[in-house]
Design a protein around this motif. Sequence first.
Motif, PDB file in Angstrom:
ATOM      1  N   UNK A   1       0.847  -1.194   0.000  1.00  0.00           N
ATOM      2  CA  UNK A   1       0.000   0.000   0.000  1.00  0.00           C
ATOM      3  C   UNK A   1       0.879   1.238   0.000  1.00  0.00           C
ATOM      4  N   UNK A   2       0.350   2.299  -0.571  1.00  0.00           N
ATOM      5  CA  UNK A   2       1.005   3.610  -0.567  1.00  0.00           C
ATOM      6  C   UNK A   2       0.102   4.560   0.196  1.00  0.00           C
ATOM      7  N   UNK A   3       0.678   5.300   1.124  1.00  0.00           N
ATOM      8  CA  UNK A   3      -0.079   6.268   1.917  1.00  0.00           C
ATOM      9  C   UNK A   3       0.358   7.670   1.543  1.00  0.00           C
ATOM     10  N   UNK A   4      -0.602   8.511   1.193  1.00  0.00           N
ATOM     11  CA  UNK A   4      -0.301   9.882   0.804  1.00  0.00           C
ATOM     12  C   UNK A   4      -1.412  10.803   1.291  1.00  0.00           C
ATOM     13  N   UNK A   5      -1.250  12.085   1.022  1.00  0.00           N
ATOM     14  CA  UNK A   5      -2.245  13.067   1.433  1.00  0.00           C
ATOM     15  C   UNK A   5      -2.885  13.746   0.241  1.00  0.00           C
ATOM     16  N   UNK A   6      -4.019  14.352   0.481  1.00  0.00           N
ATOM     17  CA  UNK A   6      -4.733  15.030  -0.603  1.00  0.00           C
ATOM     18  C   UNK A   6      -3.912  16.178  -1.184  1.00  0.00           C
ATOM     19  N   UNK A   7      -3.087  16.819  -0.341  1.00  0.00           N
ATOM     20  CA  UNK A   7      -2.268  17.926  -0.837  1.00  0.00           C
ATOM     21  C   UNK A   7      -1.290  17.480  -1.910  1.00  0.00           C
ATOM     22  N   UNK A   8      -0.677  16.328  -1.720  1.00  0.00           N
ATOM     23  CA  UNK A   8       0.256  15.786  -2.720  1.00  0.00           C
ATOM     24  C   UNK A   8      -0.465  15.512  -4.027  1.00  0.00           C
ATOM     25  N   UNK A   9      -1.668  14.961  -3.942  1.00  0.00           N
ATOM     26  CA  UNK A   9      -2.432  14.638  -5.148  1.00  0.00           C
ATOM     27  C   UNK A   9      -2.867  15.903  -5.864  1.00  0.00           C
ATOM     28  N   UNK A  10      -3.332  16.892  -5.130  1.00  0.00           N
ATOM     29  CA  UNK A  10      -3.776  18.138  -5.757  1.00  0.00           C
ATOM     30  C   UNK A  10      -2.611  18.889  -6.387  1.00  0.00           C
ATOM     31  N   UNK A  11      -1.426  18.784  -5.790  1.00  0.00           N
ATOM     32  CA  UNK A  11      -0.269  19.520  -6.303  1.00  0.00           C
ATOM     33  C   UNK A  11       0.347  18.852  -7.522  1.00  0.00           C
ATOM     34  N   UNK A  12       0.446  17.496  -7.509  1.00  0.00           N
ATOM     35  CA  UNK A  12       1.216  16.802  -8.540  1.00  0.00           C
ATOM     36  C   UNK A  12       0.455  15.752  -9.335  1.00  0.00           C
TER      37      UNK A  12
END
Length: 335
Positions: A215-226
Amino acid sequence: MGARHDQTTPSLSGGFIADAFARAIAAAMDHAGATSPNPPVGCAILDADGNILAVEAHRKAGDLHAEARAIATCRAAGTIDRIHTVVVTLEPCNHHGRTPPCSEAILSTPAREVWIAEADPNPRVEGGGAHRLAAANLSVRFLSELDHPDAARLSAEAERLIAPFATWVTTGRSFVTIKQALDETGSMIPPPGHRTFTSEASLTLAHRMRRRADAILTGSGTILADRPEFTVRHLPDHPDKSRILAILDRSGQVPADYLAEAIRRGLRPMLFNDIGDALTRLGNEGVHEVLVEAGPALTGAILAAGLWDEHVVIQRTRSDLPDQITVSRNRTKKG
């Protein structure tokens, strides 16, 4: 007819055993991330002169275990009668699961000696393979006993190899690895117009870490930025591997089209409001290793809360020098 087991043939020297462990660990590492719910395991088989007869690994759940595959390789090559020493990264299983016990497979050969890197950490497995083999008069030894300059490094590599499985099978939680890339100033933010500032070698390392994760854990900010793809691209991925993409998205900002694209890329998106809830759910889903690929805020929060097991920092120093890689383990984290 079973093979005759005795101790008339002397043990191989430490150099042969160390080399065999290095090869077995490397073989298992190639399949780390593909074997869940089983651990990655590698096996090397040697003859009485120290020649390598086979090096194999467990490739996926339901497939042959590493020992059985290595023995099958010897059988196919006509070298099974030369088997003297079996070197394996994890204690051979001694129970019937999807496949027969590896201890019995070893006992079907002329093997005199078995070297094991790590004991089986699974508390639900009764009757260890090491005990079964020793009871049949094989010499059973552990890597911790090896008198060789590389023994400590090999032990650390073997322990890390099964750390995600050991963590999950003993605590029910996932092993959390944080990957953090920094530039010369310590910033995680790439320059305008760029998505990364690390070297090609570091990118390959990062994608190798991604390949072994469930699994990969990330945040919405990373997705919105890149709008990152979170796919394995700098080396071949495991066939048919499907990873969970766990997204911390308290305010529901992640676009639906991004989630649809992630599904088309073979990911399984899951949205969470809380880090703790995310990690609990991932453990319940059978995730052995979670790779955190997030921005400074989420990365810092996980580090500060101590919710991590391994922290890998890839730092750019100068363009004419290799990136600096630092790996830290959280030895105080409790299950």
